[in-house]
Design a protein around this motif. Sequence first.
Motif, PDB file in Angstrom:
ATOM      1  N   GLY A 228     -71.932  87.355  21.753  1.00 27.18           N
ATOM      2  CA  GLY A 228     -71.510  86.101  22.513  1.00 27.18           C
ATOM      3  C   GLY A 228     -69.448  87.201  22.638  1.00 27.18           C
ATOM      4  O   GLY A 228     -69.044  86.263  22.885  1.00 27.18           O
ATOM      5  N   PHE A 229     -69.597  88.563  23.412  1.00 28.57           N
ATOM      6  CA  PHE A 229     -69.172  89.075  23.670  1.00 28.57           C
ATOM      7  C   PHE A 229     -69.303  89.829  25.120  1.00 28.57           C
ATOM      8  O   PHE A 229     -68.167  89.819  26.320  1.00 28.57           O
ATOM      9  N   ILE A 230     -70.350  90.593  25.486  1.00 26.62           N
ATOM     10  CA  ILE A 230     -70.958  91.882  26.457  1.00 26.62           C
ATOM     11  C   ILE A 230     -70.508  90.621  28.159  1.00 26.62           C
ATOM     12  O   ILE A 230     -69.621  91.178  28.855  1.00 26.62           O
ATOM     13  N   HIS A 231     -70.500  89.506  27.870  1.00 23.87           N
ATOM     14  CA  HIS A 231     -70.294  88.602  29.228  1.00 23.87           C
ATOM     15  C   HIS A 231     -69.160  88.871  29.787  1.00 23.87           C
ATOM     16  O   HIS A 231     -68.995  88.599  31.178  1.00 23.87           O
TER      17      HIS A 231
ATOM     18  N   ASN B 123     -72.495  94.462  35.867  1.00 20.36           N
ATOM     19  CA  ASN B 123     -73.355  94.648  36.025  1.00 20.36           C
ATOM     20  C   ASN B 123     -73.631  96.302  35.422  1.00 20.36           C
ATOM     21  O   ASN B 123     -74.626  95.932  34.202  1.00 20.36           O
ATOM     22  N   ILE B 124     -73.531  97.108  36.291  1.00 22.42           N
ATOM     23  CA  ILE B 124     -73.806  98.283  35.241  1.00 22.42           C
ATOM     24  C   ILE B 124     -73.385  98.977  34.307  1.00 22.42           C
ATOM     25  O   ILE B 124     -73.372  99.052  33.666  1.00 22.42           O
ATOM     26  N   HIS B 125     -72.062  98.769  34.531  1.00 17.01           N
ATOM     27  CA  HIS B 125     -71.271  98.879  32.709  1.00 17.01           C
ATOM     28  C   HIS B 125     -71.548  97.797  31.250  1.00 17.01           C
ATOM     29  O   HIS B 125     -71.587  99.030  30.878  1.00 17.01           O
ATOM     30  N   ARG B 126     -71.777  96.843  32.069  1.00 22.95           N
ATOM     31  CA  ARG B 126     -72.022  96.191  30.822  1.00 22.95           C
ATOM     32  C   ARG B 126     -73.642  96.520  30.466  1.00 22.95           C
ATOM     33  O   ARG B 126     -73.688  96.754  29.065  1.00 22.95           O
ATOM     34  N   SER B 127     -75.045  96.881  30.977  1.00 21.63           N
ATOM     35  CA  SER B 127     -75.837  97.513  31.079  1.00 21.63           C
ATOM     36  C   SER B 127     -75.780  98.759  30.342  1.00 21.63           C
ATOM     37  O   SER B 127     -76.654  99.125  29.321  1.00 21.63           O
TER      38      SER B 127
ATOM     39  N   THR C 231     -62.215  94.344  26.215  1.00 20.96           N
ATOM     40  CA  THR C 231     -62.723  94.667  26.846  1.00 20.96           C
ATOM     41  C   THR C 231     -61.486  94.991  28.975  1.00 20.96           C
ATOM     42  O   THR C 231     -60.930  93.118  28.813  1.00 20.96           O
ATOM     43  N   PHE C 232     -61.550  95.639  29.459  1.00 24.14           N
ATOM     44  CA  PHE C 232     -60.631  95.445  30.919  1.00 24.14           C
ATOM     45  C   PHE C 232     -61.834  96.177  31.412  1.00 24.14           C
ATOM     46  O   PHE C 232     -61.592  97.954  31.392  1.00 24.14           O
ATOM     47  N   SER C 233     -61.616  95.635  33.305  1.00 26.03           N
ATOM     48  CA  SER C 233     -61.649  96.743  34.040  1.00 26.03           C
ATOM     49  C   SER C 233     -60.154  97.792  34.484  1.00 26.03           C
ATOM     50  O   SER C 233     -59.583  96.658  34.667  1.00 26.03           O
ATOM     51  N   CYS C 234     -60.210  98.594  35.580  1.00 27.62           N
ATOM     52  CA  CYS C 234     -59.377  99.193  35.795  1.00 27.62           C
ATOM     53  C   CYS C 234     -60.296 100.489  36.745  1.00 27.62           C
ATOM     54  O   CYS C 234     -61.458 100.614  37.239  1.00 27.62           O
ATOM     55  N   GLN C 235     -59.409 101.485  36.891  1.00 26.27           N
ATOM     56  CA  GLN C 235     -59.351 102.450  38.194  1.00 26.27           C
ATOM     57  C   GLN C 235     -60.042 103.792  36.827  1.00 26.27           C
ATOM     58  O   GLN C 235     -58.424 104.231  36.627  1.00 26.27           O
ATOM     59  N   TYR C 236     -60.476 104.732  36.801  1.00 23.58           N
ATOM     60  CA  TYR C 236     -60.473 106.442  36.319  1.00 23.58           C
ATOM     61  C   TYR C 236     -60.425 106.320  37.070  1.00 23.58           C
ATOM     62  O   TYR C 236     -61.019 107.367  38.279  1.00 23.58           O
ATOM     63  N   LEU C 237     -59.206 108.041  36.183  1.00 21.16           N
ATOM     64  CA  LEU C 237     -58.718 108.935  37.953  1.00 21.16           C
ATOM     65  C   LEU C 237     -59.523 110.295  37.160  1.00 21.16           C
ATOM     66  O   LEU C 237     -59.062 110.397  36.304  1.00 21.16           O
ATOM     67  N   TRP C 238     -59.655 110.450  38.603  1.00 24.61           N
ATOM     68  CA  TRP C 238     -60.743 112.038  38.783  1.00 24.61           C
ATOM     69  C   TRP C 238     -59.788 113.179  38.268  1.00 24.61           C
ATOM     70  O   TRP C 238     -59.998 114.658  37.998  1.00 24.61           O
TER      71      TRP C 238
END
Length: 324
Positions: A173-176, A181-185, A200-207
């Motif tokens: 009930g949450f994964i959508h 799409n790739i991260h969800r998979s 859950t939230f989207s962001c930028q990962y700093l390398w």
Amino acid sequence: MFKSKTKYTWEGWDSSGREDWVFNVKHPCELIGVHAKLIDNQLREGEKIEYCIYAPRISSTSTPFGFKSEESSCGVCMTDNRFIVTKNRHIKDIAPSLTSIDFKDIVYFNIGSALLLSWVSIAYVQDGKLQQMPILFGSNGRHHFEKALRAYKKYCLGLNTEEFNFDTFSASGFIHKISDNIHRSHLKTLISQNERCILTFSCQYLWHKVTENRSLFRKSRESYVASKATVLFTSKALLIARDGLGTSVGNCANALNIPLDKVSSLFFLEEKENDNAIHKLRINFIKEKDPLDISLMSLDEKAEIFLNNIQSLLGDTKQKEEQR
């Protein structure tokens, strides 16, 4: 069809380690090559077998995320209290290796893929030092390792979500809510039975930082190399899926899973650099003395509020883990 005369299904079979498939078996005795005897002889009386995997060797020895391993076939047995991993390089005079990793010593794990290459790396503490157990294998067998990791997570302690005033959701009930799409998979296959999703939230990962050299009369400017990431917080883990860099973007991703019962404290700081807000997570572990630092950008307000209060959620799991 080949038929063994002993309890080891493939004893007598001359394995090159280059079989075409990754597969799972019910008991280590069914593994191919030296892995069967090595793991079977290591099992303790009464130890329950959860999942066993055979992975043939592949030509790749490194991944886009820095995990490296010699070219070798692998046997993996997960029991009710540890992982047993064997590696055979199939080189004369180099003996196969066996590593036993108790659940209590695991700090976190990574799993990812880049086209036909996949990997798992288990970070654990041995003799007071952080070690990595990387396993590289063909992507057609990734689902077997995902299943083993989900089985491991059922032994991880979780938050008592009823004590906190926020909603939790089942994975279905949450994964959508994960837009990538790739991260969800990658993330949905790591959620174990009865594990509840919280945020859950989207962001930028700093390398890392890079320095941009300018002219004689202008100061140098520092900037960050970043990639797209998705953070998922559940009742049992903090998970971060991130893209690879450069040409691998869109084809390469890695998911980091940090069990909450391994964390002693988590600090969330915000810094301003070149007009950018850098959000830094410092994760301290119960067993590992060195913290894990993660830097993120482009967080929304809801994510910032949650991360500022995350430390208050960890006390329950920390106390239970220390009592083990």
